[in-house]
Design an enzyme around this catalytic site. Structure first.
Site, PDB file in Angstrom:
ATOM      1  N   SER A  70       0.830  -1.207   0.000  1.00 48.28           N
ATOM      2  CA  SER A  70       0.000   0.000   0.000  1.00 48.28           C
ATOM      3  C   SER A  70       0.862   1.254   0.000  1.00 48.28           C
ATOM      4  O   SER A  70       2.007   1.240   0.438  1.00 48.28           O
ATOM      5  CB  SER A  70      -0.901   0.023   1.235  1.00 48.28           C
ATOM      6  OG  SER A  70      -1.586  -1.193   1.366  1.00 48.28           O
TER       7      SER A  70
HETATM    8  N1  SAH Z   1       0.087  -5.003   4.262  1.00 46.51           N
HETATM    9  C1  SAH Z   1       0.665  -5.445   3.029  1.00 46.51           C
HETATM   10  C2  SAH Z   1      -0.254  -5.222   1.875  1.00 46.51           C
HETATM   11  C3  SAH Z   1      -0.382  -6.458   1.050  1.00 46.51           C
HETATM   12  S1  SAH Z   1      -1.673  -6.459  -0.137  1.00 46.51           S
HETATM   13  C4  SAH Z   1       2.039  -4.834   2.813  1.00 46.51           C
HETATM   14  O1  SAH Z   1       2.464  -3.999   3.616  1.00 46.51           O
HETATM   15  O2  SAH Z   1       2.698  -5.226   1.859  1.00 46.51           O
HETATM   16  C5  SAH Z   1      -2.916  -7.417   0.664  1.00 46.51           C
HETATM   17  C6  SAH Z   1      -2.611  -8.832   0.945  1.00 46.51           C
HETATM   18  O3  SAH Z   1      -3.786  -9.429   1.475  1.00 46.51           O
HETATM   19  C7  SAH Z   1      -2.214  -9.683  -0.247  1.00 46.51           C
HETATM   20  O4  SAH Z   1      -0.940 -10.197  -0.043  1.00 46.51           O
HETATM   21  C8  SAH Z   1      -3.281 -10.791  -0.282  1.00 46.51           C
HETATM   22  O5  SAH Z   1      -2.768 -12.053  -0.657  1.00 46.51           O
HETATM   23  C9  SAH Z   1      -3.731 -10.783   1.149  1.00 46.51           C
HETATM   24  N2  SAH Z   1      -5.028 -11.392   1.392  1.00 46.51           N
HETATM   25  C10 SAH Z   1      -6.183 -11.303   0.678  1.00 46.51           C
HETATM   26  N3  SAH Z   1      -7.161 -12.023   1.243  1.00 46.51           N
HETATM   27  C11 SAH Z   1      -6.616 -12.592   2.371  1.00 46.51           C
HETATM   28  C12 SAH Z   1      -7.118 -13.476   3.374  1.00 46.51           C
HETATM   29  N4  SAH Z   1      -8.375 -13.935   3.382  1.00 46.51           N
HETATM   30  N5  SAH Z   1      -6.281 -13.857   4.361  1.00 46.51           N
HETATM   31  C13 SAH Z   1      -5.002 -13.426   4.398  1.00 46.51           C
HETATM   32  N6  SAH Z   1      -4.463 -12.607   3.468  1.00 46.51           N
HETATM   33  C14 SAH Z   1      -5.275 -12.209   2.462  1.00 46.51           C
END
Ligand code: SAH
Length: 259
Positions: free
Chosen positions: A105
């Site tokens: 993000s």
């Molecule tokens: N906080 C992260 C943002 C990653 S993007 C950072 O700092 O990089 C969001 C993430 O949520 C993705 O990696 C995706 O695979 C994950 N995601 C989506 N649905 C999910 C679920 N049900 N449980 C765990 N992770 C999930």
């Protein structure tokens, strides 16, 4: 260990290679390399502190006021969490690809969401926090600065492993990485003072509300009628759950199951 190109980022002003800067270690700096420290590559000094301070100043100018949040974003080296080809953009206010069609993000969105999570809490650290969507681990590292314990869950094995590799050299003792479906939360760590989602679903799962402490908050992008996502804040009191719908956001989808 992954060696990555050192700083300066595009537009950054770096001190001459021989001058010992605050963040600089290794040959020519008069400071020993610590095990796990990022090595300067090809004599390029590592001085991301100034670039990060500018990012924090921009966030403050945009309205982020909680010193805990500004401190946390100033402390975490975002360039360690992005692929080497993108290191130059690590302190720009932009989301970046982290593999498997997911993104880290934007700093301003991380700051905004963490500020919402902390809003109204007494000075000092928040208690236990659950993060849904570890991704590359950046936000988990930010959260580690403002919460006593961080449980961060990721459903994609490749990213769970990536976050582990990114976080290992930082030796952050209060981040616990979990591989699993965050839609069901993580009951073993409950109750949580805060729950923060980095992926947007159709609704906030009931499990998150159940695992939230009384007085706790959930901050989660949620798909509204019409298909747009908005940031939603849920506050749990002894009697009710209060919901606020805030600005439009663009997060990757919250998906069930693991892969
Ligand atoms: N906080 C992260 C943002 C990653 S993007 C950072 O700092 O990089 C969001 C993430 O949520 C993705 O990696 C995706 O695979 C994950 N995601 C989506 N649905 C999910 C679920 N049900 N449980 C765990 N992770 C999930």
């Amino acid at each position: 260990m992954n060696r990555r190109p050192g700083f300066p980022a595009r537009g950054a002003i770096a001190p001459p290679a021989a001058s010992p800067g605050k963040d600089r270690v290794g040959p020519g700096t008069g400071r020993p390399m610590q095990a796990g420290a990022l090595a300067p590559v090809q004599g390029v000094g590592l001085d991301s502190g100034a670039v990060r301070a500018r990012m924090v100043a921009r966030l403050a100018a945009q309205g982020i006021a909680d010193a805990r949040v500004l401190g946390a974003l100033g402390a975490v080296e975002r360039h360690r969490f992005v692929d080497s080809a993108l290191v130059n953009q690590a302190y720009e206010d932009t989301s970046l690809p982290i593999g498997l069609a997911q993104t880290i993000s934007k700093p301003s969105v991380v700051a905004r969401m963490v500020e919402l999570l902390l809003a109204g809490t007494p000075a000092g650290k928040l208690g236990r926090v659950l993060e849904i969507g570890t991704g590359c681990g950046y936000q988990a590292a930010v959260l580690a600065n403002v919460a006593t314990e961080v449980y961060s869950i990721e459903r994609l094995r490749g990213l769970h492993d990536k976050a582990r590799n990114n976080l290992r050299p930082l030796r952050i003792a209060n981040v616990h990485l979990l591989f699993g479906d965050g839609m069901v939360g993580f009951a073993k760590g409950a109750p949580y003072a805060g729950i923060i989602a980095a992926a947007g679903g159709e609704a906030v799962p009931q499990a998150w509300l159940e695992q939230l402490a009384i007085g706790g908050r959930i901050v989660a992008p949620t798909v509204m009628r019409g298909g747009q996502q908005a940031l939603v804040v849920l506050e749990k009191t002894a009697r009710e759950v209060r919901q606020s719908i805030l600005e439009t956001v663009h997060f990757v989808p919250l998906k069930s199951g693991i892969a």
